[in-house]
Motif scaffolding. Structure first.
Motif, PDB file in Angstrom:
ATOM      1  N   GLN A  92       0.828  -1.205   0.000  1.00 45.69           N
ATOM      2  CA  GLN A  92       0.000   0.000   0.000  1.00 45.69           C
ATOM      3  C   GLN A  92       0.865   1.258   0.000  1.00 45.69           C
ATOM      4  O   GLN A  92       0.567   2.226  -0.698  1.00 45.69           O
ATOM      5  CB  GLN A  92      -0.918  -0.009   1.225  1.00 45.69           C
ATOM      6  N   GLU A 125     -10.769 -11.485   3.301  1.00 43.07           N
ATOM      7  CA  GLU A 125     -10.578 -10.047   3.107  1.00 43.07           C
ATOM      8  C   GLU A 125      -9.101  -9.695   2.953  1.00 43.07           C
ATOM      9  O   GLU A 125      -8.750  -8.813   2.173  1.00 43.07           O
ATOM     10  CB  GLU A 125     -11.193  -9.271   4.280  1.00 43.07           C
ATOM     11  N   LEU A 129      -7.780  -7.958  -0.383  1.00 39.22           N
ATOM     12  CA  LEU A 129      -7.103  -6.673  -0.331  1.00 39.22           C
ATOM     13  C   LEU A 129      -5.732  -6.749  -0.997  1.00 39.22           C
ATOM     14  O   LEU A 129      -5.319  -5.821  -1.719  1.00 39.22           O
ATOM     15  CB  LEU A 129      -6.969  -6.218   1.120  1.00 39.22           C
ATOM     16  N   LEU A 132      -6.266  -6.854  -4.646  1.00 35.61           N
ATOM     17  CA  LEU A 132      -6.743  -5.547  -5.106  1.00 35.61           C
ATOM     18  C   LEU A 132      -5.586  -4.560  -5.241  1.00 35.61           C
ATOM     19  O   LEU A 132      -5.535  -3.773  -6.197  1.00 35.61           O
ATOM     20  CB  LEU A 132      -7.792  -5.016  -4.121  1.00 35.61           C
ATOM     21  N   VAL A 154     -10.186 -11.325  -6.824  1.00 37.13           N
ATOM     22  CA  VAL A 154     -10.863 -10.594  -5.744  1.00 37.13           C
ATOM     23  C   VAL A 154     -12.346 -10.950  -5.718  1.00 37.13           C
ATOM     24  O   VAL A 154     -12.922 -11.225  -4.661  1.00 37.13           O
ATOM     25  CB  VAL A 154     -10.676  -9.077  -5.941  1.00 37.13           C
ATOM     26  N   SER A 165     -19.086  -5.453   2.849  1.00 29.70           N
ATOM     27  CA  SER A 165     -17.645  -5.488   3.092  1.00 29.70           C
ATOM     28  C   SER A 165     -16.994  -4.275   2.435  1.00 29.70           C
ATOM     29  O   SER A 165     -17.208  -4.035   1.236  1.00 29.70           O
ATOM     30  CB  SER A 165     -17.050  -6.779   2.525  1.00 29.70           C
ATOM     31  N   VAL A 167     -13.986  -3.977   1.502  1.00 29.18           N
ATOM     32  CA  VAL A 167     -13.100  -4.433   0.428  1.00 29.18           C
ATOM     33  C   VAL A 167     -13.906  -4.709  -0.838  1.00 29.18           C
ATOM     34  O   VAL A 167     -13.503  -4.340  -1.944  1.00 29.18           O
ATOM     35  CB  VAL A 167     -12.327  -5.685   0.871  1.00 29.18           C
TER      36      VAL A 167
END
Length: 415
Positions: A92, A125, A129, A132, A154, A165, A167
């Motif tokens: 991230q 999740e 993530l 993603l 995903v 959610s 996400v």
């Protein structure tokens, strides 16, 4: 203060011990043939207490030794889980820093560590993530094939969760945003319209919906999205007014025949139909599509309130009205005269009413009004030019060639 309390407690213990153990009159004899051991009661109690502590420590040590492999396994699992979390944060951070290649590698490492970590491998999740973030990195790297593969993973991990959610919602919004970046407006609209109502009405989703609708050339859908954005205070009031007006005009310009134009006009909100500039554009479009009667019906409410309109709106309404004079009924004459009486010095109204009088062959009244518009000192040059051209056509109709030439000369000077 804490040390004083401990010292006081130590004194209390010392006093109690002195009072109870001070008299050492007891004797404990242990017989183990052929031996006998005699111990004082105090020593026996002390040895018994020390033996209990020693036994407890020995049992704890044995249990610790037996559970050492399990603790080692748990330690390794925690280390891998911590490494996976660190890789996810690193992905991230790299994505936000614009280092998309490293962000993709960090996201892949997080997925690999998740698969090797017991307990974390069932966290949907976390995996969604990570995929993603990998998809977002690949999108920035223009790798659309890899991005779509990651996005499919995903969607496979989060299959319509019963509980909303973040996400899953983020994946839907990102998919729509990426479709817009790919210039696929219809695909983006499908993504946005498939979202739950609560997600679809968020400001970011409405902005994406507006962009997608404009990209897909669906101005009415874009107008609805823009209106919801304006209600959510997504724009300043001035920007919202300008955007809604431009989208309404764009919807009107998209019509290809008179029937389609009528349907679009009916689908507009009442506030859009009350906008003088939108009505003027609709009337001009109706004139091109040979529907002057509809255009006049759309312009009539604005003529009835012509005094309350601004200069720009009056000019747009009057110029649009001139385009739809064919077949003007007689009931309009009273309304036009009322407008001239209310604003006698307005060149735009004088020009429009003069043209209407010429259409009805009321030449004298038409000439006076057109001369007022042509000679108005504060009028727009384009408006004066049109007024001179109308006067020239009237002179030609009457056979006055010299007057027609003079009017054309004046029109040319206002070009």
């Amino acid at each position: 203060m804490r040390w004083m309390i401990w010292l006081l407690m130590l004194f209390v213990v010392a006093v109690l011990a002195a009072g109870t153990l001070g008299a050492n009159d007891g004797l404990v004899s242990i017989y183990w043939s052929p031996w006998r051991i005699d111990l004082s009661l105090n020593l026996f109690l002390l040895l018994l207490l020390v033996s209990g502590f020693a036994l407890h420590a020995a049992v704890g040590a044995v249990y610790s030794l037996i559970g050492l492999p399990e603790r080692a396994r748990l330690w390794r699992t925690e280390r891998r889980a911590s490494a996976a979390q660190a890789a996810l944060r690193e992905a991230q951070a790299f994505l936000l820093a614009g280092r998309y290649g490293r962000a993709h590698k960090a996201a892949r490492r997080a997925v690999e560590l998740q698969a090797q970590t017991e307990g974390l491998d069932h966290d949907a999740e976390f995996g969604a993530l990570a995929h993603l973030l990998a998809a977002a990195s690949l999108h920035r790297l223009q790798d659309r094939t890899g991005r779509d593969e990651q996005l499919a993973r995903v969607e496979a991990l989060i299959v319509r969760p019963t509980v909303p959610s973040p996400v899953a919602e983020g994946a839907s919004l990102l998919a729509a945003e990426w479709a817009i970046d790919d210039r696929q407006g219809e695909r983006a609209l499908e993504q946005l319209l498939a979202m739950p109502a609560g997600v679809a009405r968020r400001t970011h989703a409405l902005r994406l919906r507006l962009q997608a609708a404009r990209l897909a050339r669906q101005p009415l859908e874009a107008l609805r999205a823009a209106r919801l954005l304006a209600k959510h205070q997504g724009f300043t009031p001035a920007a919202a007014e300008g955007l809604l007006r431009s989208l309404a005009i764009e919807a009107i310009d998209s019509s290809r025949d008179a029937d389609q134009l009528r349907r679009i006009w009916q689908q507009l909100e009442p506030v859009d139909r009350r906008d003088a500039l939108v009505a003027a554009r609709a009337a001009e479009r109706a004139a091109l599509l040979e529907a002057p009667a509809d255009a006049r019906s759309w312009l009539r409410p604005h003529w009835e309130n012509i005094v309350s309109l601004g200069e720009r709106e009056r000019l747009a309404i009057t110029l649009a009205f001139v385009e739809v004079l064919d077949g003007l009924p007689a009931d309009w004459l009273a309304l036009l005269e009322k407008a001239v009486t209310a604003l006698p010095n307005d060149p735009a109204i004088a020009y429009a009413v003069g043209c209407a009088m010429a259409q009805r062959q009321l030449w004298g009244r038409a000439r006076r009004l057109l001369e007022t518009a042509a000679q108005a000192p504060g009028g727009e040059p384009a408006l004066r030019r049109r007024a001179w051209q109308a006067l020239a056509r009237m002179a030609e109709y009457e056979g006055d060639t010299e007057q027609a030439q003079r009017c054309y000369k004046e029109a040319a000077q206002n070009a």
